[in-house]
Design a protein around this motif. Structure first.
Motif, PDB file in Angstrom:
ATOM      1  N   CYS A 151     -26.567 -21.737  -4.075  1.00 41.14           N
ATOM      2  CA  CYS A 151     -27.406 -20.993  -5.019  1.00 41.14           C
ATOM      3  C   CYS A 151     -28.887 -21.205  -4.691  1.00 41.14           C
ATOM      4  O   CYS A 151     -29.327 -22.344  -4.542  1.00 41.14           O
ATOM      5  CB  CYS A 151     -27.109 -21.454  -6.451  1.00 41.14           C
ATOM      6  SG  CYS A 151     -28.232 -20.761  -7.674  1.00 41.14           S
ATOM      7  N   CYS A 177     -30.392 -23.451  -7.805  1.00 39.34           N
ATOM      8  CA  CYS A 177     -29.957 -24.818  -8.126  1.00 39.34           C
ATOM      9  C   CYS A 177     -29.265 -25.503  -6.951  1.00 39.34           C
ATOM     10  O   CYS A 177     -29.050 -26.703  -6.978  1.00 39.34           O
ATOM     11  CB  CYS A 177     -29.033 -24.808  -9.343  1.00 39.34           C
ATOM     12  SG  CYS A 177     -27.396 -24.132  -9.029  1.00 39.34           S
ATOM     13  N   CYS A 205     -24.750 -17.232 -10.389  1.00 35.00           N
ATOM     14  CA  CYS A 205     -24.409 -18.634 -10.167  1.00 35.00           C
ATOM     15  C   CYS A 205     -23.406 -19.082 -11.218  1.00 35.00           C
ATOM     16  O   CYS A 205     -23.564 -18.827 -12.411  1.00 35.00           O
ATOM     17  CB  CYS A 205     -25.665 -19.493 -10.231  1.00 35.00           C
ATOM     18  SG  CYS A 205     -25.311 -21.255 -10.039  1.00 35.00           S
ATOM     19  N   CYS A 236     -27.563 -22.915 -14.867  1.00 35.43           N
ATOM     20  CA  CYS A 236     -28.407 -22.154 -13.942  1.00 35.43           C
ATOM     21  C   CYS A 236     -28.303 -20.663 -14.228  1.00 35.43           C
ATOM     22  O   CYS A 236     -29.272 -20.032 -14.630  1.00 35.43           O
ATOM     23  CB  CYS A 236     -27.980 -22.450 -12.506  1.00 35.43           C
ATOM     24  SG  CYS A 236     -28.859 -21.507 -11.269  1.00 35.43           S
TER      25      CYS A 236
HETATM   26 ZN   LIG Z   1     -27.496 -21.847  -9.515  1.00 34.92          ZN
END
Ligand SMILES: [Zn+2]
Length: 107
Positions: A62, A65, A84, A89
């Motif tokens: 991602c 994150c 995500c 997130c």
């Molecule tokens: Zn993420």
């Protein structure tokens, strides 16, 4: 007199982590140290390909994150957006031209 009220809060902490604008393609030997925005195509990595459900096309870290997730060929091609899977997130984005990241609002 209300200049304080016009200052905006920026929840993403943009100063520390500017959004990643494009994917970086990596290979299997980098899998245990993938950084946010790194993508690993399963078709390029045969031993991984055998381990992963054929419905998926790539492993993506991602861009926000860094959590690893599986994406489909439709998502890689930009036909479908990616969200995500990590609750904290929920980064929502689309992959453009198999490279650029376009961030979308979270619904
Ligand atoms: Zn993420």
């Amino acid at each position: 007199m209300d200049s304080q009220a016009s200052s905006k809060l920026r929840p993403m902490g943009a100063k520390r982590n500017p959004p990643i604008e494009s994917l970086r393609h990596v290979f299997q030997d980098s899998m245990d140290r993938m950084s946010p925005g790194d993508i690993l195509l399963l078709d390029d990595n045969e031993s991984l390909r055998d381990l992963v459900d054929p419905a998926f096309f790539a492993i993506l870290s991602c861009p926000l994150c860094g959590k690893l997730d599986l994406i489909t060929q439709s998502q890689y091609s930009g036909i479908e957006s990616v969200i995500c899977g990590y609750d904290d997130c929920s980064c929502h984005f689309r992959i453009d031209h198999k490279q650029a990241l376009i961030y979308l609002p979270v619904n």
